[in-house]
Enzyme design. Structure first.
Site, short mmCIF file in Angstrom:
data_model
loop_
_atom_site.label_atom_id
_atom_site.label_comp_id
_atom_site.label_asym_id
_atom_site.label_seq_id
_atom_site.Cartn_x
_atom_site.Cartn_y
_atom_site.Cartn_z
N ASN A 127 0.96 -1.40 0.23
CA ASN A 127 0.04 -0.06 0.04
C ASN A 127 0.78 1.09 0.03
OD1 ASN A 127 -2.12 -1.97 0.09
ND2 ASN A 127 -2.68 -1.54 2.09
N THR A 172 -15.47 37.76 -31.50
CA THR A 172 -16.05 37.49 -30.44
C THR A 172 -17.38 36.74 -30.78
OG1 THR A 172 -17.35 39.54 -29.98
CG2 THR A 172 -15.45 39.45 -28.81
N HIS A 173 -18.02 35.85 -30.29
CA HIS A 173 -19.07 35.06 -30.78
C HIS A 173 -18.90 34.33 -32.08
CE1 HIS A 173 -21.52 37.20 -27.45
NE2 HIS A 173 -20.79 38.01 -27.93
N SER A 294 -7.28 12.67 -48.92
CA SER A 294 -8.46 11.97 -48.90
C SER A 294 -8.22 10.84 -49.73
CB SER A 294 -9.56 12.78 -49.35
OG SER A 294 -10.65 12.07 -49.83
N LYS A 300 -8.12 17.29 -51.36
CA LYS A 300 -8.27 17.55 -49.65
C LYS A 300 -6.96 17.69 -49.27
CE LYS A 300 -11.67 17.64 -47.56
NZ LYS A 300 -12.66 16.68 -47.27
N GLU A 307 -7.53 17.91 -35.51
CA GLU A 307 -8.44 17.16 -35.04
C GLU A 307 -8.41 16.01 -33.90
OE1 GLU A 307 -11.26 16.59 -38.62
OE2 GLU A 307 -9.31 16.40 -39.33
N GLN A 339 -6.45 0.52 -7.17
CA GLN A 339 -5.38 0.18 -8.19
C GLN A 339 -6.14 0.42 -9.69
OE1 GLN A 339 -3.98 -4.02 -8.23
NE2 GLN A 339 -5.53 -4.50 -10.02
N1 ARG Z 1 -1.55 -3.51 -7.12
C1 ARG Z 1 -2.06 -2.94 -6.19
C2 ARG Z 1 -2.33 -1.33 -6.34
O1 ARG Z 1 -2.15 -0.93 -7.64
C3 ARG Z 1 -0.82 -2.77 -5.09
C4 ARG Z 1 -1.51 -2.42 -3.68
C5 ARG Z 1 -2.15 -3.87 -3.43
N2 ARG Z 1 -2.49 -3.66 -1.92
C6 ARG Z 1 -3.43 -4.65 -1.39
N3 ARG Z 1 -3.48 -4.47 0.04
N4 ARG Z 1 -3.92 -5.71 -2.24
O2 ARG Z 1 -3.19 -0.54 -5.97
#
Ligand code: ARG
Length: 475
Positions: A127, A172-173, A294, A300, A307, A339
């Site tokens: 984490n 403008t516009h 084109s 063209k 675009e 994730q």
């Molecule tokens: N692949 C996970 C993500 O991108 C990593 C963290 C995973 N953590 C867990 N407690 N499962 O968030």
């Protein structure tokens, strides 16, 4: 038999196809569909450099405070170097069962160096690891995009300096309003891009705090030195609250918001290019390098790059909305929902980078049709405001009265099928007896733009000065 899972649970090796990182807890491999919805290795492998750098910094810190030995640290370092070489060479054995880049690298490290590799994950979690990796990635993306925005600004400012006195109609516009210069118009975008750069810089400054060491959500019982890892990774410091550290994606959202605004600017310019190079306008010609033909219509020359720059905005804005929607209502701390933060950010960064490069290229190459722009700049009674201003300045009429008088003169000219300078002095005096022949001096396009010398105005002298100033700042 009901006792079977229990037996497998106690087996020394995880079941076939299961994630070896936590196989000890599991009796069964995940369903194929579970693996498909769960695995992020297909896209988060983009984070491999950041992941390796983060691991290096973490291992150095663990060794520094005595949590792992110096011998283990150097084995980890060497192992990570070897892994980087494998990934670069395309020989790294990515395994979808290992879910993501973090576990792929960690498992490979253990495979290569044994227990030293298995010590790396002490006092961290995926984490805080992913939060750190992702911040590092976004930081790099900001640096790359900032350089590209600067290059785009240079392209615009260079052409602006060249065309400080090239007149064109200002709208403008999308209705003819007053004459401006082409250089002035281009410099308007330089101002927008300048704000885009500062928005990214603000985002970078707030982002630059390191979450590593927040562990899963609560911090860790190990005596780690978070300031050391933060410094090693180029952060200004360590984040303050472990729950916030693993669940915050503001930096990604800010990055997307700043990117969406920049992409919106590019789309406005793209739209103008598309209008300007259409036959009824004919203000500019794009180079062959930035047009397509084109397959059926031989005449063209299509502005496809413009675009697509206009359209790519959709992806960038979409990415912002997607991530805001993912984050909305998520309870603290980490949830797997997060994730889903990466793909929108990767996609937006790529789309913006491409749009910036294409826009800079188009601008460097484009050929303005000065004669055509001048012709249109003088049509549509574009100097009516100059006439009204003359009535105020010379005859002392209140502006509102001057506006009314000018309106009558415009109606008279329109009725006669001439422009304002095509009216005779007598016709003008029939509407306002105080008018003298001097008034014809303010009715030309050149006189009109030259008179707009107020700060930020379109007078060629002002525009040349502003372009010079920008080119100095940008060089
Ligand atoms: N692949 C996970 C993500 O991108 C990593 C963290 C995973 N953590 C867990 N407690 N499962 O968030």
């Amino acid at each position: 038999m009901s006792s079977e899972p229990m037996l497998q649970n106690q087996a020394a090796t995880p079941p076939q196809g299961a994630n070896a990182q936590w196989g000890g807890r599991f009796a069964q491999a995940p369903a194929e569909i579970m693996q498909r919805i769960n695995a992020s290795i297909g896209f988060d492998r983009k984070l491999w450099r950041q992941d390796i750098n983060g691991s290096r910094a973490h291992a150095a810190m663990l060794a520094h405070v005595g949590i792992i030995s110096a011998v283990d640290q150097s084995a980890i370092d060497a192992g990570l170097t070897a892994i980087a070489t494998e990934i670069e060479a395309g020989t790294f054995p990515f395994d979808v069962a290992l879910e993501d880049i973090h576990m792929n690298i960690e498992a490979r490290l253990a495979e290569r160096i044994g227990d030293a590799g298995r010590r790396l994950h002490t006092a961290r979690s995926r984490n805080d690891q992913v939060a750190t990796d992702f911040r590092l990635w976004v930081r790099d993306a900001i640096d790359g995009l900032t350089a590209q925005i600067t290059d785009t600004m240079t392209a615009f400012a260079t052409r602006a300096a060249e065309h400080a006195a090239t007149v064109m109609p200002g709208f403008t516009h999308l209705q003819t309003a007053q004459p401006v210069t082409f250089g002035h118009h281009l410099l308007a975008y330089v101002e927008m891009f300048a704000r885009d750069r500062t928005r990214l810089a603000d985002c970078r400054a707030r982002l630059n705090q390191c979450p590593l060491g927040s562990a899963a959500l609560a911090g860790t019982s190990f005596p780690i030195d978070r300031t050391m890892t933060a410094q090693a990774l180029g952060f200004d410091g360590a984040t303050a609250n472990s729950l916030d550290s693993v669940s915050d994606r503001d930096f990604a959202l800010e990055f997307l918001a700043a990117s969406a605004i920049c992409a919106m600017h590019l789309s406005r310019f793209a739209e103008e290019i598309i209008i300007w190079c259409s036959a009824p306008y004919g203000f500019v010609r794009l180079s062959d390098a930035f047009t397509t033909g084109s397959s059926i219509m031989p005449q063209k020359r299509n502005p496809d790059a413009a675009e697509l720059a206009r359209a790519k905005t959709g992806r960038v804005t979409g990415a912002l909305v997607a991530l805001l929607t993912v984050m909305k209502g998520l309870p603290l701390a980490y949830a797997k929902d997060m994730q889903e933060d990466k793909e929108p950010v990767f996609e937006a960064a790529e789309a913006l980078s491409l749009s910036l490069a294409a826009t800079a290229g188009m601008v460097r190459d484009l050929i303005p049709n000065s004669a055509r722009m001048r012709e249109v700049a003088g049509s549509g009674f574009s100097t009516a405001t100059d006439l009204a201003d003359w009535l105020v300045r010379v005859l002392g009429l209140p502006f509102r009265t001057a506006h009314h008088v000018t309106g009558r003169l415009v109606a008279c000219a329109e009725h006669r099928g001439v422009d304002l300078a095509g009216l005779s002095l007598k016709e003008m005096q029939d509407v306002e007896p105080g008018i003298t022949a001097d008034i014809f001096g303010v009715l030309t396009v050149d006189a009109s733009v030259a008179s707009r010398t107020s700060l930020g105005g379109t007078a060629p002298a002002r525009v040349a000065e502003a372009a010079r100033r920008w080119l100095e700042v940008l060089s």
